[in-house]
Design an enzyme around this catalytic site. Structure first.
Site, PDB file in Angstrom:
ATOM      1  N   HIS A   1       0.286   0.550   2.325  1.00 44.50           N
ATOM      2  CA  HIS A   1      -0.946   0.814   1.572  1.00 44.50           C
ATOM      3  C   HIS A   1      -1.515   2.183   1.919  1.00 44.50           C
ATOM      4  O   HIS A   1      -1.757   3.016   1.030  1.00 44.50           O
ATOM      5  CB  HIS A   1      -1.973  -0.278   1.886  1.00 44.50           C
ATOM      6  CG  HIS A   1      -3.317  -0.041   1.273  1.00 44.50           C
ATOM      7  ND1 HIS A   1      -3.745  -0.694   0.153  1.00 44.50           N
ATOM      8  CD2 HIS A   1      -4.336   0.785   1.635  1.00 44.50           C
ATOM      9  CE1 HIS A   1      -4.965  -0.275  -0.164  1.00 44.50           C
ATOM     10  NE2 HIS A   1      -5.342   0.619   0.731  1.00 44.50           N
ATOM     11  N   GLU A   2      -1.761   2.419   3.203  1.00 41.40           N
ATOM     12  CA  GLU A   2      -2.380   3.676   3.596  1.00 41.40           C
ATOM     13  C   GLU A   2      -1.481   4.864   3.284  1.00 41.40           C
ATOM     14  O   GLU A   2      -1.964   5.942   2.918  1.00 41.40           O
ATOM     15  CB  GLU A   2      -2.748   3.650   5.084  1.00 41.40           C
ATOM     16  CG  GLU A   2      -3.815   2.634   5.447  1.00 41.40           C
ATOM     17  CD  GLU A   2      -5.096   2.790   4.630  1.00 41.40           C
ATOM     18  OE1 GLU A   2      -5.412   3.921   4.214  1.00 41.40           O
ATOM     19  OE2 GLU A   2      -5.769   1.776   4.391  1.00 41.40           O
TER      20      GLU A   2
ATOM     21  N   HIS B   1      -2.016   6.190  -0.176  1.00 41.58           N
ATOM     22  CA  HIS B   1      -3.086   7.192  -0.248  1.00 41.58           C
ATOM     23  C   HIS B   1      -2.545   8.562   0.173  1.00 41.58           C
ATOM     24  O   HIS B   1      -2.821   9.585  -0.469  1.00 41.58           O
ATOM     25  CB  HIS B   1      -4.233   6.819   0.687  1.00 41.58           C
ATOM     26  CG  HIS B   1      -5.126   5.732   0.191  1.00 41.58           C
ATOM     27  ND1 HIS B   1      -5.770   5.795  -1.028  1.00 41.58           N
ATOM     28  CD2 HIS B   1      -5.504   4.556   0.756  1.00 41.58           C
ATOM     29  CE1 HIS B   1      -6.506   4.708  -1.186  1.00 41.58           C
ATOM     30  NE2 HIS B   1      -6.361   3.943  -0.126  1.00 41.58           N
TER      31      HIS B   1
END
Length: 742
Positions: free
Chosen positions: A529-530, A533
């Site tokens: 997820h991170e 980004h």
């Protein structure tokens, strides 16, 4: 984080009953808290005003490491030279220089043009642009009393500094002049979008207000900044203070040995050698509850977590929250919006709080129904074992794991040996980025870091050209905020000639010395997820540095990247036993896949509770009386028909840092709004051959490279050929419901 936020506990949500404190009536209790906390407007204002006279003692000289661009690759921060005492002088001088630049633009005798106004504003603030991202990163990830003091002093000054720019009447007149002529200037689409955003940002800041209105906005912003900083400091302190101390090892029965060793090390670090300490994560539910067999210990851990900020004493956040809600409502009224939620969503994809609320409340019946089915299965198991008690919030994680074992023959402790941190990073997260986008990574041990555990990687494009630096900060620390997030020390800009310097920050428990870091699948998903980004920043192809992405689109790249954690080719590459190197058995992989929608009723309900609670706080009209936390929260959950005793919100009001200490006020819905889009985009990939370089390149060129430089809805529509539909989300979460357009 979504599916992982949503699955077990960085960038999903739930239900709970706020504990009531015996004593005075609610309004009386609220008033007493305000007096005790020292956070009333009257008490906070003198402190904020007092910071304005600090300038005489702050000296900036050219030896300050922020005085010139860093000589390191990508202008990476020279952490080997930066001292805590360097931040405040650089921030103060940075503000002074930037205001001088702004005044020069505003008072230019030349007629306003795109180049001498908008582009000039994009170039402003070089010194502040160097120091502020680094300082903010340390406030979140590596703070100390000195940094906290500087933050407390500078937060209201920085709020006033922004107001001095966006409430400058002469500057706004020049921006408006360019805005009014924008369609005649033959600008590029990115430049025209930038002009429109500048005009909108000035108006939303209060540029159209009278002089008295502007002064009111300044006062509101200053107080909000001070209170948000106090909230962050109190929650960090209370999270550390609320860690659960254990003196009898038998009470840790069921906890993996690696976690017991980490708890012993934490106790030693905190001065309790010979005992064990379970530190808290930022969410209501805690990872250790999956394993702890002792019900009393689970209850103590749950209450330690869920009561943060909701008690008398130095770390009480209730008065802060109540006042912040009031201040935001007052600001919305000044800017002619009915509520702060209406103000907050006006420039987002959702456009109105009603649209966001409808998406959530339409999903709520299916989510809560599934959660009740899950609760019934757990209660049946408790009864079968002659437990003699009703399922409580502190039982959920433990019995959900027991049901999962029985239903899918899947044991979390059997999974973790296949998810060793470094292998997940290199052979999972990085491998997926290579397969989709052609990226490669090289660790740079020559780049100084702010903490010994931090690692740095250089990112290369498919043609071998260098794209970015990537910092990875894995482990929890007492001086680090909870959760997981992505930030940057520098961003891409063709105008400025800069490249991204991006950070991923997580809060994995650091193992005892010599032991491997074995992750849960939730933590694996958090890493994907991170890094989603980070990928958006790394592959950004923008000219202008100030290109913010709508909050309800910014989670699309991150949540989209989560899907590849279970991609067969990716999983086979990283899911290998840390001792033997053997691949995860196919039958275990299949059990993980089949359990993908397990506990999604809980995860979705937990998220919806928090998101609707956030929206409820910011739908309070400005004329309403001061709200009391302990009555407002349960009433809001029941009103939105998501209250479920066994499932508390992912975050209770008093430690909801996204909302009171971060940038997600009236914005926590954004994870779900983004999820509709990211699941729909993943469905497109499945329809077009899945994980291929061609598909990845299309997503990169049409989404990742241009986020923030054009209208997000139009950008996605160009990629997909239509608006996003909710059907793929319902499928991913295992929820029933008709497919409908967002």
């Amino acid at each position: 984080m979504r599916r992982q936020l949503i699955v077990a506990v960085a960038s999903g949500m739930i239900v709970f009953v706020a504990a009531l404190i015996a004593g005075p009536t609610r309004p009386q209790a609220a008033e007493k808290r305000k007096m005790a906390a020292g956070d009333t407007q009257e008490q906070a204002a003198p402190k904020a005003a007092g910071t304005e006279q600090a300038g005489s003692a702050i000296v900036f000289d050219e030896k300050n490491p922020f005085a010139k661009p860093s000589p390191l690759p990508f202008q990476a921060p020279p952490f080997d030279k930066i001292k805590d005492s360097d931040y405040q002088p650089a921030i103060e001088e940075g503000m002074r220089r930037e205001l001088a630049e702004v005044e020069a633009i505003a008072n230019s005798p030349e007629p306003p043009t795109f180049a001498n106004t908008i582009e000039a504003l994009e170039r402003r603030g070089e010194l502040l642009r160097r120091v502020q991202p680094v300082f903010s990163g340390m406030v979140s990830a590596n703070t100390n009393p000195t940094i906290q003091k500087v933050q407390s002093e500078e937060a209201p000054k920085l709020a006033a500094h922004r107001d001095a720019i966006f409430l400058n009447a002469k500057l706004f007149a020049r921006v408006k002049a360019v805005y009014d002529e924008r369609t005649k200037l033959q600008l590029t689409p990115e430049a025209e979008y930038l002009v429109e955003r500048y005009y909108r940002d000035f108006v939303r800041a209060g540029a159209l207000l009278s002089d008295s209105g502007k002064e009111k906005v300044r006062a509101l912003n200053k107080e909000q900044s001070t209170l948000s900083d106090q909230f962050r400091n109190r929650i960090l302190a209370d999270t550390n203070a609320s860690a659960l101390a254990i003196s009898d090892k038998a009470e840790l029965d069921g906890l993996p040995e690696a976690d017991i060793a980490a708890a012993a090390e934490a106790a030693t670090r905190l001065g309790h050698a010979g005992n064990w300490v379970i530190t808290l994560q930022n969410t209501t539910q805690q990872p250790a509850q999956v394993y702890l067999k002792n019900r009393s210990v689970r209850e103590r851990l749950f209450k330690a977590s869920s009561q943060r900020g909701d008690h008398a004493g130095a770390n009480d956040t209730r008065a802060i929250v109540e006042r912040l809600g009031q201040l935001r409502a007052e600001k919305a009224k000044l800017l002619r919006y009915p509520t702060f939620a209406a103000y907050g969503l006006d420039d987002q994809m959702a456009k109105t709080p009603e649209n966001a609320i409808k998406l959530m409340t339409d999903l709520a019946p299916a989510a809560t129904a599934k959660a009740r089915e899950e609760a019934n299965r757990m209660q049946a198991l408790i009864d079968k074992e002659n437990g003699g008690f009703r399922l409580e919030p502190w039982d959920w994680q433990y019995y959900a794991e027991q049901v999962r074992k029985a239903q899918y023959d899947l044991d979390e402790s059997a999974i973790r040996p296949y998810f060793e941190l470094d292998r997940v990073l290199r052979d999972g997260v990085f491998f997926a980025a290579n397969q989709l986008y052609g990226l490669t990574f090289k660790e740079r041990k020559d780049i100084p870091v702010y903490q010994p555990d931090v690692r740095v990687f250089e990112v290369f494009d498919a043609d071998g050209s260098s794209l970015a630096l990537f910092y990875e900060d894995f482990f929890a620390r007492p001086n680090k905020q909870g959760g997981a997030w992505t930030s940057a020390f520098g961003s891409a800009s063709k105008l400025l000639g800069t490249k991204p310097v991006v950070t991923n920050t997580e809060n994995c428990v650091k193992p005892a010395a010599g032991q491997p870091t074995l992750l849960s699948f939730t933590e694996v998903t958090t890493m994907f997820h991170e890094f989603g980004h980070a990928l958006q920043s790394v592959m950004s192809d923008k000219r202008y540095p100030n290109s913010p992405i709508p909050r309800d689109f910014i989670e699309v790249p991150s949540q989209f990247n989560e899907h590849w954690a279970l991609e067969p080719a990716v999983l086979a590459n990283y899911a290998k036993h840390y001792k033997t190197g053997e691949a995860m058995p196919k039958e275990l992989v299949e059990r993980i896949r089949k359990s993908r929608t397990f506990n999604q009723g809980f995860a979705t309900t937990e998220y919806l509770e928090a998101a609707l609670l956030d929206m409820a706080w910011h739908m309070v009209p400005p004329e309403a009386p001061l709200q009391d936390v302990d009555t407002f929260e349960p009433e809001a959950l029941k009103k939105n028909q998501v209250y479920m005793h066994e499932v508390p919100p992912r975050y209770h009001t008093t430690y909801f840092s996204h909302v009171w200490g971060g940038g997600y006020a009236a914005g926590y819905y954004a994870y779900l709004w983004s999820e509709v889009i990211d699941d729909d985009a993943y469905a497109w990939f499945k329809e077009h051959g899945g994980m291929t370089r061609e598909n990845g390149q299309r997503f990169r060129e049409m989404i990742l490279a241009h986020a923030g430089t054009q209208d997000a809805a139009a950008m996605y529509r160009a990629f997909r050929g239509r608006d996003a539909e909710v059907g793929p989300l319902l499928e991913e979460r295992g929820l029933k419901g008709p497919a409908a357009k967002q």
